[in-house]
Design a protein around this motif. Structure first.
Motif, PDB file in Angstrom:
ATOM      1  N   GLU A 195      -5.940 -32.577  -0.405  1.00  0.00           N
ATOM      2  CA  GLU A 195      -5.587 -33.850  -1.030  1.00  0.00           C
ATOM      3  C   GLU A 195      -5.923 -33.784  -2.508  1.00  0.00           C
ATOM      4  N   VAL A 196      -4.982 -34.159  -3.338  1.00  0.00           N
ATOM      5  CA  VAL A 196      -5.138 -34.047  -4.790  1.00  0.00           C
ATOM      6  C   VAL A 196      -5.243 -35.443  -5.403  1.00  0.00           C
ATOM      7  N   HIS A 197      -6.238 -35.623  -6.224  1.00  0.00           N
ATOM      8  CA  HIS A 197      -6.417 -36.891  -6.932  1.00  0.00           C
ATOM      9  C   HIS A 197      -5.241 -37.087  -7.883  1.00  0.00           C
ATOM     10  N   PRO A 198      -4.719 -38.310  -7.994  1.00  0.00           N
ATOM     11  CA  PRO A 198      -3.566 -38.544  -8.884  1.00  0.00           C
ATOM     12  C   PRO A 198      -3.780 -38.036 -10.306  1.00  0.00           C
ATOM     13  N   ALA A 199      -5.011 -38.103 -10.780  1.00  0.00           N
ATOM     14  CA  ALA A 199      -5.283 -37.662 -12.144  1.00  0.00           C
ATOM     15  C   ALA A 199      -5.160 -36.152 -12.302  1.00  0.00           C
ATOM     16  N   GLU A 200      -5.202 -35.396 -11.180  1.00  0.00           N
ATOM     17  CA  GLU A 200      -5.171 -33.931 -11.247  1.00  0.00           C
ATOM     18  C   GLU A 200      -3.836 -33.349 -10.779  1.00  0.00           C
TER      19      GLU A 200
END
Length: 452
Positions: A79-84
């Motif tokens: 899962e990837v943070h939106p900021a990354e």
């Protein structure tokens, strides 16, 4: 036990170096493309050592030293943070992904060239392609002791290893080889070696021997090491004598002496044995006596022994200055790549045996032998292994770099990525193919350990 430990150690050193360089290629280009790298691991399994840098990348050395990997931020895996999301591998352009994937094999190619350059600057000791003895097919073709092979089928060769490889290639392709030699008078002669006449299923590792060709460095000089008391040679020969002829028959290696002594004994009566002693050639009279060999079989003997080990001296050196070594290293890389790709093609078409596929056991043994022979030979081994890793990783097999490149090329053509289902199916096929290749490699490795 010493050879086993040495083989394991040098395999770990070799694979560790080459895998690190390969993965660094992926890592370096990924960082240049703005991709976040989560882990850089040399080896698989549980980490034995790890540390994290400021960018958040964990560098680790794992327990199983048979590979490595670079784990990048990817929405398909974590899962990837939106900021990354902008740093995720799957959000990069197809050309950036191609660059990252191709960087690993490219790093191994660059390393191969660098290792060969270092080897040529240091100077690689080797054996010249000088013929020591010929029988059978080679003798019939006109090849003679003292001839130095300079070309095989128009391809220049500088060493016995290169000449053997060129002859093996011609034999696998089932065609006669044009062999150019420099004879004892430095005159260029061209001979035709009828390799197409070799029987089906011949041992591809013994092509020179099968043709009756022996390289000069293979031959152990017939240098007398000891003379047994009360033997026929007592009072005739002394340690240090070099036998050059028996009863008029020229001797080129220690292995020829027993047969010639047997022939002399069967003829009956005394004969002449020619030796070099202190720079002088002497013709001495000797009469063989009948005895028994180590298996209790009757044989004719004169009671001498040769050294048990034979370490031939190098008679060729490939050495260049730092600038001259650059094009030489590039040409050697191209030659090695051509030979490797040619061997793969022949295996696929059936012209070469599957026994040419080797695995970690063979790598370990060759690594140990190369390290013992010196830095120059070890650098050559590392260069060849690095190039092999480059080529193997570029094969269009899913799970290898070449398989991913195939996916991206398809994406370029169709304008969109392959479906996850198609990619997953490809991964299973790739795993099956890789497992089959690894199984065959291990089988050949084990077969190579069995005495024949």
């Amino acid at each position: 036990m010493g050879d086993f430990i040495g083989s394991v150690w040098w395999m770990i050193v070799s694979l560790g170096l080459l895998v690190t360089f390969h993965e660094f290629g992926h890592y370096w280009v990924a960082r240049r493309c703005g991709i976040k790298v989560l882990r850089f691991s040399v080896g698989f399994g549980k980490p034995l050592w790890s540390r994290r840098n400021r960018a958040g990348t964990e560098f680790a050395i794992a327990a199983i030293p048979l590979g490595g990997y670079v784990k990048m931020l990817d929405e398909r895996e974590v899962e990837v943070h939106p900021a990354e999301r902008g740093q995720a591998f799957n959000h990069k352009t197809v050309w950036q992904r191609i660059a990252v994937v191709a960087a690993g094999p490219a790093a191994n190619l660059i390393l191969c060239i660098a290792l060969l350059w270092a080897m040529f600057v240091i100077g690689k000791q080797d054996y010249s392609a000088t013929i020591g003895r010929t029988t059978g097919m080679a003798q019939t073709a006109g090849l003679q002791a003292g001839d130095r092979v300079v070309k095989v089928d128009g391809r220049s060769v500088a060493t016995a290893g290169e000449a053997s490889m060129a002859l093996t290639t011609a034999a696998m392709d089932r065609h006669d080889a044009k062999v150019e030699v420099l004879d004892g008078l430095d005159q260029v002669r061209t001979r035709t070696l009828p390799l197409s006449q070799l029987p089906a299923g011949f041992d591809e590792r013994r092509v020179p021997q099968l043709t009756g060709l022996s390289w000069q460095f293979w031959l152990q000089p017939a240098l007398v090491d000891k003379v047994l008391p009360d033997a026929a040679a007592q009072g005739v020969l002394v340690p240090g004598d070099l036998i050059v002829a028996v009863d008029g028959q020229r001797i080129e290696g220690a292995d020829q002496v027993p047969a010639q002594i047997a022939a002399l004994g069967q003829r009956g009566g005394p004969g002449m044995i020619d030796v070099l002693r202190g720079g002088e050639r002497l013709a001495l009279e000797i009469t063989p006596r009948q005895g028994v060999d180590g298996r209790g079989q009757p044989t004719w003997q004169i009671g001498i022994g040769f050294p048990e080990t034979h370490a031939p001296s190098y008679d060729a050196e490939l050495k260049f200055g730092p600038f001259a070594a650059v094009p030489v290293a590039l040409r050697e890389t191209a030659r090695m790549a051509g030979d490797s790709l040619g061997m793969m093609r022949r295996i696929v078409t059936g012209n070469a045996s599957l026994q040419n596929i080797s695995g970690p056991v063979t790598i370990a043994r060759v690594a140990n032998v190369s390290a013992k022979r010196g830095l120059d030979w070890f650098l050559y081994f590392l260069a060849l292994l690095s190039l092999s890793l480059c080529i193997i990783n570029l094969l269009p097999i899913p799970i290898l770099d070449g398989g991913h490149l195939l996916y991206y090329l398809i994406e370029l053509v169709k304008g969109s990525p392959l479906s996850e289902r198609a990619m997953a199916a490809g991964q299973y096929v790739g795993l099956a193919l890789l497992a089959g290749l690894m199984g065959l490699a291990f089988y050949n490795d084990i077969l190579g350990l069995v005495p024949r």
